[in-house]
Design a protein around this motif. Structure first.
Motif, short mmCIF file in Angstrom:
data_model
loop_
_atom_site.label_atom_id
_atom_site.label_comp_id
_atom_site.label_asym_id
_atom_site.label_seq_id
_atom_site.Cartn_x
_atom_site.Cartn_y
_atom_site.Cartn_z
N UNK A 1 -36.49 -2.60 16.26
CA UNK A 1 -37.50 -3.33 17.04
C UNK A 1 -37.24 -4.82 16.90
N UNK A 2 -38.00 -5.61 17.60
CA UNK A 2 -37.95 -7.06 17.39
C UNK A 2 -38.43 -7.41 16.00
N UNK B 1 -45.06 -14.07 11.52
CA UNK B 1 -46.52 -14.09 11.66
C UNK B 1 -47.17 -14.24 10.28
N UNK C 1 -44.37 -5.13 8.04
CA UNK C 1 -45.64 -5.03 8.76
C UNK C 1 -46.69 -4.52 7.77
N UNK C 2 -47.97 -4.84 8.05
CA UNK C 2 -49.02 -4.33 7.16
C UNK C 2 -49.13 -2.81 7.26
N UNK D 1 -49.35 -8.71 17.15
CA UNK D 1 -48.32 -8.43 18.16
C UNK D 1 -47.79 -7.02 17.91
N UNK D 2 -47.78 -6.18 18.94
CA UNK D 2 -47.36 -4.79 18.74
C UNK D 2 -45.83 -4.71 18.70
N UNK D 3 -45.32 -3.97 17.73
CA UNK D 3 -43.88 -3.93 17.46
C UNK D 3 -43.29 -2.53 17.61
N UNK D 4 -44.07 -1.53 17.24
CA UNK D 4 -43.54 -0.16 17.25
C UNK D 4 -44.66 0.84 17.52
N UNK E 1 -40.23 -3.92 21.73
CA UNK E 1 -40.83 -2.84 20.94
C UNK E 1 -39.97 -1.58 20.99
N UNK F 1 -48.16 0.15 15.59
CA UNK F 1 -47.99 -0.83 14.52
C UNK F 1 -47.79 -2.23 15.08
N UNK F 2 -48.56 -3.16 14.56
CA UNK F 2 -48.43 -4.56 14.95
C UNK F 2 -48.28 -5.44 13.73
N UNK F 3 -48.20 -6.73 13.97
CA UNK F 3 -47.99 -7.67 12.86
C UNK F 3 -49.22 -7.83 11.97
N UNK F 4 -50.38 -7.34 12.43
CA UNK F 4 -51.58 -7.51 11.60
C UNK F 4 -52.32 -6.22 11.31
N UNK F 5 -51.79 -5.11 11.78
CA UNK F 5 -52.47 -3.86 11.48
C UNK F 5 -51.85 -2.68 12.17
N UNK F 6 -52.34 -1.49 11.83
CA UNK F 6 -51.78 -0.28 12.42
C UNK F 6 -52.82 0.83 12.49
#
Lengths: 388, 388
Positions: A215-216, A222, A265-266, B149-152, B255, B276-281
């Motif tokens: 992925x990116x 962040x 990632x969290x 930001x959504x990553x996966x 993504x 999954x994003x940079x601040x939560x999932x």
């Protein structure tokens, strides 16, 4: 009891934290310690000599530790020096227990295998997750045929390492450079080791090809922008490493292995160990077992009843190694895995038995890192080398 | 209240089982039913006329039902006739609600889009999982930025269908032929639909390429040999379909989307919806949410406390559609999803609003099946077509 006189090379987070466990083991005697950073060497030597009540040899240069001829070395340094140190130790006739991490090049994996083959000196990759209680129970159940024919395995290293990677101005951790400069499955062995054992890789089965996808990269930037503890220069750094890397490996036996690296990632920690066969499965996330023998279709949608039901299988299927270990009393970190892997290393050497994890196993597992790097960079499936 | 006069085409497991729900809906009036098997047509007509207390038109030939000009048709037939029936309905000026399933060819997807574009007749894919309560809560939380930001994204159709696929001598299910003759991600939309909505596919983001991998096929044969209910001829049948198919899709936004088809091994049901994003999932397996905002690193290893904690977020983040639905009282199957998707279809047509799931969305999601078939057969990554 006979003890193995070992030199410990590498006293960072992993090496230093394992010293108390190693000092307490009845078949290990630490005779020397070493780290490239003098402060770490001093701290390690102080810990060991304090524990034993006598001095211990201390080196800043691992060449000197090897030249001092201990019975064996434990290589616990950063990923980038594992192969170099291991090869020199074997060439010097010193058996090696090497901590885990991916390789940097496929050639390094071949060099490791050649050094072992040419010298005949024992080498073992110290993959503690091969000694996890549930991993071992699943291996036991697979060998008893309870899951039927194995078709698919999954695993991951899903561990939020943002704090560790971005830690402070004096960051000496090898991970930071890796995340800045490489994009790959950088830590495959915790998940792949037990899977390879379940699938009998290098024992009639083999990895055929590998494809990875990244992925990116968004997680580290962040996090860096939101946390004042992260050095200024890292806030807008260009990290090469994608946040999530998926790797699919095809096996000659027709099985699929799917690995996930997910460290920026969290999220909660998980190795996502999953084994599926024609008659049953195990899944680490939820810690559940589902067997045709014990379940029926009405249970398909009944999640809560499955939660943590694998615990109920321990009584009957706990691995013999774990049964004995529990009778003796659990010791050491990571739920006993660390004790078990070091104990296996020492016992094999003291009794002259071959290691259960061979140098070809190590090469296969470690090679996933450089192969995934090539696959991601070139957007293609890469054949798996044969380490023979 | 104004009602939509609909014809229902296809009265197999899905179509027949939805009739009671549809008969009870205040904005839908079933005027005709149809199935290629006369016994099913009769049973469906009897159910509807019994429910309404008046006769209903019944056809064995769907061309006749379309020619009878209902306000709209619901296409609930087998996968293989979805596109053909939908196109003829649109060409006849009849709006279409089409049940889910993968396409057979990429060309079929293009034909579906062309028919809609050329006629301007509304078409909606009836993907009920886009209306799941947790799927919708996650979409809501994503749009509020709570995951960063959504990553996966991951998803799957993990459903033990061995009994259904291998059922009896008089098996009329389209799945059997599919499993005998094709090897692909044959049912992608339940998992991909909500993921595409989370990622804004066809709304600034797009699927770029797809790669699929199939394990060997072992589950159906093993089951067939062990169960006397399975017809003799299927025991050693050569099934083309691999037990586990992994598909990785790359998005223009960077993504990764990872899908798993897993329908011929013993296992509990799961769509494995994971964002999954940079601040939560969010993760469906365990039904948990992990947010930087609410969690800290000490909770990484604390599985039991995370179990089903997503429930605690409903109060604040339940989707407005679900809030209203619960106030009105949950109705219909699959936890309300079925009611919601048919209701959306009817309301949009009655009020002249565009459907939230466009024909391009349908084409993208359904195209995964033929694209995965090509990818597996040719061992390569395939570019994703642009349906415009």
């Amino acid at each position: 009891m006979k003890k193995l006189n070992v030199g410990v090379i590498g006293l960072g987070a992993r090496g230093y934290s394992m010293l108390p466990l190693l000092c307490g083991m009845e078949n290990i005697n630490i005779v020397s310690v070493c780290d490239m950073y003098h402060d770490r060497t001093e701290a390690g030597a102080a810990l060991v000599s304090g524990s034993y009540g006598r001095p211990v040899a201390a080196y800043d240069d691992w060449h000197e530790l090897i030249a001092s001829k201990p019975d064996a070395v434990l290589v616990m340094s950063g990923w980038e020096s594992h192969v170099e140190i291991s090869i020199e130790a074997m060439r010097s006739g010193i058996p090696v227990g090497c901590e885990v991490g991916g390789a940097y090049t496929v050639d390094d994996c071949f060099r490791l295998v050649s050094a072992q083959r040419e010298t005949g000196v024992p080498f073992m990759l110290l993959e503690n997750c091969c000694y996890g209680r549930y991993e071992m129970m699943v291996m036991n159940m697979v060998s008893l045929g309870l899951f039927g024919e194995i078709v698919s395995c999954e695993g991951g290293y899903r561990h939020d390492l943002r704090t560790e990677i971005l830690y402070g101005e004096k960051n000496r951790h090898y991970r930071l450079n890796n995340y800045l400069s490489r994009n790959c499955e950088n830590y495959p062995t915790h998940d792949l080791g037990p899977i390879a054992q379940v699938l009998g890789i290098n024992r009639g089965n083999s990895f055929v090809s590998l494809t990875s996808f990244a992925s990116k990269s968004a997680g580290l930037n962040d996090y860096a922008r939101l946390h004042s503890t992260v050095p200024e220069k890292l806030r807008d750094a260009a990290f090469a490493q994608g946040d999530v890397v998926k790797t699919v490996i095809r096996c000659s036996g027709g099985q699929l292995v799917t690995l996930t690296l997910d460290t920026t990632l969290p999220r909660p920690y998980s190795r996502g160990f999953t084994v599926q066969g024609t008659r049953g499965m195990y899944c680490e996330d939820g810690n559940y077992i589902y067997l045709d023998r014990d379940h029926d279709e009405t249970m398909h949608f009944d999640w809560p009843k499955r939660w943590n039901n694998a615990e109920g299988y321990l009584k009957e299927y706990d691995h013999p190694v774990w049964r004995k270990f529990l009778e003796d009393g659990v010791r050491g970190g990571h739920g006993g895995m660390d004790y078990l892997v070091y104990n296996e290393f020492a016992v094999c050497l003291l009794e002259g038995r071959p290691f259960p994890i061979t140098v070809e196993d190590a090469a296969c597992w470690m090679a996933v890192t450089p192969l995934s790097e090539i696959s991601i960079k070139e957007g293609r499936t890469v054949p798996f080398p044969v380490f023979r």
